[in-house]
Scaffold this motif. Structure first.
Motif, PDB file in Angstrom:
ATOM      1  N   ASP A  41     -22.419   0.986  -4.680  1.00  0.00           N
ATOM      2  CA  ASP A  41     -22.048   1.306  -5.676  1.00  0.00           C
ATOM      3  C   ASP A  41     -20.413   1.114  -6.030  1.00  0.00           C
ATOM      4  O   ASP A  41     -19.509   2.079  -5.930  1.00  0.00           O
ATOM      5  N   PRO A  42     -20.233  -0.211  -6.091  1.00  0.00           N
ATOM      6  CA  PRO A  42     -18.625  -0.584  -6.233  1.00  0.00           C
ATOM      7  C   PRO A  42     -18.079   0.079  -7.353  1.00  0.00           C
ATOM      8  O   PRO A  42     -18.740   0.062  -8.598  1.00  0.00           O
ATOM      9  N   ALA A  43     -16.682   0.025  -7.540  1.00  0.00           N
ATOM     10  CA  ALA A  43     -16.004   0.521  -8.638  1.00  0.00           C
ATOM     11  C   ALA A  43     -16.049  -0.477  -9.617  1.00  0.00           C
ATOM     12  O   ALA A  43     -16.378  -1.558  -9.404  1.00  0.00           O
ATOM     13  N   PRO A  44     -16.197  -0.012 -11.039  1.00  0.00           N
ATOM     14  CA  PRO A  44     -16.486  -1.196 -12.085  1.00  0.00           C
ATOM     15  C   PRO A  44     -15.347  -2.265 -12.298  1.00  0.00           C
ATOM     16  O   PRO A  44     -15.480  -3.271 -12.935  1.00  0.00           O
ATOM     17  N   ASP A  45     -14.226  -1.782 -12.026  1.00  0.00           N
ATOM     18  CA  ASP A  45     -12.961  -2.557 -12.300  1.00  0.00           C
ATOM     19  C   ASP A  45     -12.436  -3.443 -10.742  1.00  0.00           C
ATOM     20  O   ASP A  45     -11.832  -2.920  -9.642  1.00  0.00           O
ATOM     21  N   PRO A  46     -12.769  -4.684 -10.762  1.00  0.00           N
ATOM     22  CA  PRO A  46     -12.534  -5.461  -9.557  1.00  0.00           C
ATOM     23  C   PRO A  46     -10.995  -5.824  -9.768  1.00  0.00           C
ATOM     24  O   PRO A  46     -10.347  -5.526 -10.285  1.00  0.00           O
ATOM     25  N   LEU A  47     -10.699  -6.525  -8.661  1.00  0.00           N
ATOM     26  CA  LEU A  47      -9.140  -7.103  -8.409  1.00  0.00           C
ATOM     27  C   LEU A  47      -9.146  -8.570  -8.336  1.00  0.00           C
ATOM     28  O   LEU A  47      -9.793  -9.155  -7.636  1.00  0.00           O
ATOM     29  N   LEU A  87      -7.253 -12.896   2.955  1.00  0.00           N
ATOM     30  CA  LEU A  87      -8.201 -11.914   2.260  1.00  0.00           C
ATOM     31  C   LEU A  87      -8.146 -10.695   3.222  1.00  0.00           C
ATOM     32  O   LEU A  87      -8.527  -9.634   2.605  1.00  0.00           O
ATOM     33  N   GLY A  88      -7.879 -10.971   4.427  1.00  0.00           N
ATOM     34  CA  GLY A  88      -7.724  -9.719   5.574  1.00  0.00           C
ATOM     35  C   GLY A  88      -6.717  -8.681   4.727  1.00  0.00           C
ATOM     36  O   GLY A  88      -7.021  -7.417   5.119  1.00  0.00           O
ATOM     37  N   ALA A  89      -5.648  -9.182   4.264  1.00  0.00           N
ATOM     38  CA  ALA A  89      -5.037  -8.064   3.524  1.00  0.00           C
ATOM     39  C   ALA A  89      -5.467  -7.176   2.546  1.00  0.00           C
ATOM     40  O   ALA A  89      -4.865  -6.113   2.243  1.00  0.00           O
ATOM     41  N   PHE A  90      -6.644  -7.632   2.134  1.00  0.00           N
ATOM     42  CA  PHE A  90      -7.363  -6.845   0.864  1.00  0.00           C
ATOM     43  C   PHE A  90      -8.683  -6.337   1.633  1.00  0.00           C
ATOM     44  O   PHE A  90      -9.668  -5.965   0.357  1.00  0.00           O
ATOM     45  N   GLU A  91      -8.737  -6.034   2.922  1.00  0.00           N
ATOM     46  CA  GLU A  91      -9.886  -5.557   3.440  1.00  0.00           C
ATOM     47  C   GLU A  91     -10.121  -4.169   2.759  1.00  0.00           C
ATOM     48  O   GLU A  91     -11.345  -3.783   2.304  1.00  0.00           O
ATOM     49  N   ARG A  92      -9.123  -3.306   2.778  1.00  0.00           N
ATOM     50  CA  ARG A  92      -9.446  -1.889   2.138  1.00  0.00           C
ATOM     51  C   ARG A  92      -9.974  -1.861   0.742  1.00  0.00           C
ATOM     52  O   ARG A  92     -10.878  -1.185   0.368  1.00  0.00           O
ATOM     53  N   VAL A  93      -9.361  -2.848   0.123  1.00  0.00           N
ATOM     54  CA  VAL A  93      -9.769  -2.904  -1.516  1.00  0.00           C
ATOM     55  C   VAL A  93     -11.175  -3.474  -1.488  1.00  0.00           C
ATOM     56  O   VAL A  93     -11.853  -3.073  -2.408  1.00  0.00           O
ATOM     57  N   ARG A  94     -11.509  -4.281  -0.642  1.00  0.00           N
ATOM     58  CA  ARG A  94     -12.964  -4.858  -0.789  1.00  0.00           C
ATOM     59  C   ARG A  94     -13.967  -3.949  -0.275  1.00  0.00           C
ATOM     60  O   ARG A  94     -15.234  -4.218  -0.751  1.00  0.00           O
ATOM     61  N   LEU A  96      -0.933   0.643   0.626  1.00  0.00           N
ATOM     62  CA  LEU A  96      -0.316   1.105  -0.352  1.00  0.00           C
ATOM     63  C   LEU A  96      -1.304   0.405  -1.762  1.00  0.00           C
ATOM     64  O   LEU A  96      -1.356   1.249  -2.826  1.00  0.00           O
ATOM     65  N   ILE A  97      -1.434  -0.827  -1.558  1.00  0.00           N
ATOM     66  CA  ILE A  97      -2.108  -1.379  -2.662  1.00  0.00           C
ATOM     67  C   ILE A  97      -3.526  -0.554  -3.036  1.00  0.00           C
ATOM     68  O   ILE A  97      -3.755  -0.587  -3.996  1.00  0.00           O
ATOM     69  N   ASP A  98      -4.329  -0.284  -1.718  1.00  0.00           N
ATOM     70  CA  ASP A  98      -5.579   0.148  -1.982  1.00  0.00           C
ATOM     71  C   ASP A  98      -5.362   1.724  -2.478  1.00  0.00           C
ATOM     72  O   ASP A  98      -6.187   2.124  -3.358  1.00  0.00           O
ATOM     73  N   GLN A  99      -4.518   2.341  -1.873  1.00  0.00           N
ATOM     74  CA  GLN A  99      -4.214   3.831  -2.559  1.00  0.00           C
ATOM     75  C   GLN A  99      -3.806   3.754  -4.007  1.00  0.00           C
ATOM     76  O   GLN A  99      -4.296   4.440  -4.899  1.00  0.00           O
ATOM     77  N   PHE A 100      -3.055   2.679  -4.461  1.00  0.00           N
ATOM     78  CA  PHE A 100      -2.673   2.433  -5.879  1.00  0.00           C
ATOM     79  C   PHE A 100      -3.827   2.320  -6.916  1.00  0.00           C
ATOM     80  O   PHE A 100      -4.011   2.786  -7.921  1.00  0.00           O
ATOM     81  N   LEU A 101      -4.715   1.234  -6.403  1.00  0.00           N
ATOM     82  CA  LEU A 101      -5.833   1.036  -7.061  1.00  0.00           C
ATOM     83  C   LEU A 101      -6.955   2.037  -7.251  1.00  0.00           C
ATOM     84  O   LEU A 101      -7.531   2.320  -8.231  1.00  0.00           O
ATOM     85  N   GLN A 102      -6.991   2.906  -6.322  1.00  0.00           N
ATOM     86  CA  GLN A 102      -8.048   3.918  -6.194  1.00  0.00           C
ATOM     87  C   GLN A 102      -7.356   5.229  -7.205  1.00  0.00           C
ATOM     88  O   GLN A 102      -8.330   5.718  -8.027  1.00  0.00           O
ATOM     89  N   LYS A 103      -6.071   5.225  -7.583  1.00  0.00           N
ATOM     90  CA  LYS A 103      -5.420   6.224  -8.183  1.00  0.00           C
ATOM     91  C   LYS A 103      -4.051   5.494  -8.713  1.00  0.00           C
ATOM     92  O   LYS A 103      -3.011   5.595  -7.982  1.00  0.00           O
ATOM     93  N   PRO A 104      -4.225   4.646  -9.902  1.00  0.00           N
ATOM     94  CA  PRO A 104      -3.012   3.885 -10.287  1.00  0.00           C
ATOM     95  C   PRO A 104      -1.929   4.817 -11.086  1.00  0.00           C
ATOM     96  O   PRO A 104      -1.665   4.833 -12.103  1.00  0.00           O
ATOM     97  N   ASP A 105      -1.344   5.770 -10.084  1.00  0.00           N
ATOM     98  CA  ASP A 105      -0.231   6.437 -10.369  1.00  0.00           C
ATOM     99  C   ASP A 105       0.905   6.014  -9.463  1.00  0.00           C
ATOM    100  O   ASP A 105       1.192   6.545  -8.354  1.00  0.00           O
ATOM    101  N   PRO A 106       1.700   5.048  -9.953  1.00  0.00           N
ATOM    102  CA  PRO A 106       2.851   4.704  -9.015  1.00  0.00           C
ATOM    103  C   PRO A 106       3.771   5.820  -8.434  1.00  0.00           C
ATOM    104  O   PRO A 106       4.207   5.721  -7.256  1.00  0.00           O
ATOM    105  N   ALA A 107       3.937   6.876  -9.064  1.00  0.00           N
ATOM    106  CA  ALA A 107       4.977   7.937  -8.676  1.00  0.00           C
ATOM    107  C   ALA A 107       4.155   8.740  -7.540  1.00  0.00           C
ATOM    108  O   ALA A 107       4.828   9.634  -6.745  1.00  0.00           O
ATOM    109  N   ALA A 108       2.898   8.789  -7.236  1.00  0.00           N
ATOM    110  CA  ALA A 108       2.210   9.444  -6.311  1.00  0.00           C
ATOM    111  C   ALA A 108       2.111   8.899  -5.080  1.00  0.00           C
ATOM    112  O   ALA A 108       1.718   9.254  -4.074  1.00  0.00           O
ATOM    113  N   LEU A 109       2.738   7.527  -4.999  1.00  0.00           N
ATOM    114  CA  LEU A 109       2.544   6.790  -3.609  1.00  0.00           C
ATOM    115  C   LEU A 109       3.763   7.232  -2.586  1.00  0.00           C
ATOM    116  O   LEU A 109       4.720   7.543  -3.193  1.00  0.00           O
TER     117      LEU A 109
END
Length: 477
Positions: free
Chosen positions: A68-74, A93-100, A442-455
């Motif tokens: 059940d993937p997230a509705p918003d792709p990268l 593409l290996g750098a985006f493995e967490r995102v995938r 960091l990219i994956d964490q940001f996509l999960q919760k797009p709050d720059p200040a929280a990183l």
């Protein structure tokens, strides 16, 4: 000369637009074993006259691993300008493995690249000899005029804003209401244009090697490359082994350039492609532009002191080998490069301005002057004036500390009109940070919760420049 040539919207998400869907079938991407689904979407070349010529855009979707993937792709936007996403991103593409794990990855060959009606014009033939590949100027006017005559395309319609219209049509055709963007180098400009022109469809963006519209391609290359090599010289001087082995490196480099300008050197070197030994002539421009290319990648750049040292003694083999490593990693549709640069960057720029911008730099104005010669006859499309792009969407901006093309100053400029953004300078890294250290996390964490200040980006601190090679045996004597 080689071409030297990556946002939780405040407004309500746009619903998927009605329109043609992309028929996908299994495929493999160059440089990757990850299964993908590929298809094409036909769009008008001239969007103001949709009854005219149409072109096919190549689209690749790498499905998320989650049921059940997230509705918003990268969406991954390639650099250049002129790189094709489906060809350039395979090894990355290996750098985006967490995102995938939770999101689809989507790659679109921007119009004019790859399999999307490419505007190819190889400055150097694939079977060119080493001597031909090292010529001072390979941006031959006659060659590009010939390519122009052979296109089944109108290069005026291959600019960034039109390409981002394509991208939004792909988004709608695939059924996504909102998307996230990752852009590298020129792809960051494309992502910024998408934020400007299609804000309701953009959830967040990650920009790697930031190239905002204020960066003038390639006018700013010379000053940015000079900053990178000055940083290298100062860091070599601060490194005991490098300073001891290569004293006065900056002065030796400048003397070498002066010698190559007045008396280009002939040398017998081995062609890294074929293994054959051949005689080549290396002048100042060829050597300077080659060094600029080497500076893009921090591991190759660690060889620069050794390269300068050996070249000063007439040995150009290490230089040729390093330049060849860079060349093999790149591929551009150079006609599309000029469709973007001539319309968006160099309109109204003069040779006098090119000379002034390059004053006091090792690279000089040659690259910009070569571009201006091509732009004197290249069909120019309409493009908005170079101006800051404002967006309230959440944005991350990554810059390599050592980057010779898009150094941190450009992220500083872009961030001035991105109030919901955060900048990171990645220590010890050149052009492109996505695969370095904890950046993928960091990219994956940001996509999960797009709050720059929280990183928490403290994980970047341990990164540093690779140690300088003081001999062919490695960094230590």
């Amino acid at each position: 000369m080689r071409l030297t040539v990556l946002l939780l919207a405040a407004c309500t998400a746009a619903p998927p637009a009605a329109g043609p869907r992309v028929a996908l079938s299994p495929c493999r991407l160059k440089g990757s074993g990850i299964p993908a689904q590929c298809g094409t979407l036909r769009v008008p070349e001239d969007r103001a006259h949709p009854q005219g010529r149409h072109i096919d855009l190549r689209v690749a979707v790498i499905p998320a691993l989650a049921r059940d993937p997230a509705p918003d792709p990268l969406f991954l936007l390639a650099g250049g300008p002129g790189q094709a996403a489906t060809e350039a991103f395979g090894p990355l593409l290996g750098a985006f493995e967490r995102v995938r794990r939770t999101r689809d990855l989507v790659l679109v060959d921007q119009r004019g690249t790859g399999s999307s009606n490419p505007l190819r014009c190889d400055p150097i033939a694939p079977d060119a000899t080493l001597a031909e590949r090292l010529k001072t100027n390979t941006l031959d006017v006659a060659k590009f005029k010939e390519c122009l005559r052979g296109y089944d395309a109108d290069p005026r319609f291959y600019t960034t804003a039109i390409a981002m219209q394509d991208l939004d049509e792909v988004r709608a055709a695939l059924g996504y209401a909102q998307i996230n963007l990752w852009g590298g180098s020129y792809g960051t400009r494309a992502a910024l244009v998408y934020l400007r022109d299609h804000a309701p469809s953009a959830r967040s963006a990650v920009l790697d090697g930031v190239a905002p519209p204020q960066l003038i391609l390639p006018l700013n290359f010379a000053q940015d490359a000079q900053r990178s090599i000055d940083l290298l010289f100062s860091q070599c001087e601060a490194d005991a082994a490098c300073a001891r082995t290569f004293p006065n490196l900056s002065q030796r480099f400048n003397r070498l350039l002066a010698e190559l300008e007045s008396n280009p050197k002939k040398a017998k070197v081995q062609d890294p492609r074929t293994g054959a030994v051949s005689e080549v002539t290396i002048g100042r421009t060829a050597f300077a532009s080659g060094v600029q290319n080497i500076l893009y990648q921090q591991d190759l750049a660690s060889l620069v002191p050794l390269i300068v040292d050996r070249a000063s003694d007439g040995e150009f083999g290490p230089f040729v080998a390093a330049v060849a490593s860079f060349e093999q990693a790149r591929g551009l549709s150079t006609g599309m490069t000029f469709s973007v640069a001539c319309a968006e960057d160099l309109r109204g720029v003069t040779e006098a301005e090119a000379k002034e911008a390059a004053k006091g730099t090792f690279l000089g104005p040659t690259i910009a002057e070569s571009f201006l010669r091509i732009c004197s006859f290249w069909p120019r499309g309409d493009a908005p004036p170079r101006a800051a792009i404002h967006s309230d969407a959440p944005v991350l901006l990554f810059s390599g500390e050592l980057d010779p093309a898009t150094p941190p100053r450009w992220a500083d400029i872009a961030a001035q009109t991105l109030p919901n953004s955060r900048k990171f300078v990645v220590p010890g890294v050149g052009h492109g940070t996505v695969a370095e250290g904890c950046v993928p996390r960091l990219i994956d964490q940001f996509l999960q919760k797009p709050d720059p200040a929280a990183l928490d980006a403290s994980c970047l601190a341990p990164l540093k420049r690779p140690p300088f090679f003081v001999s062919f045996a490695g960094p230590t004597p």
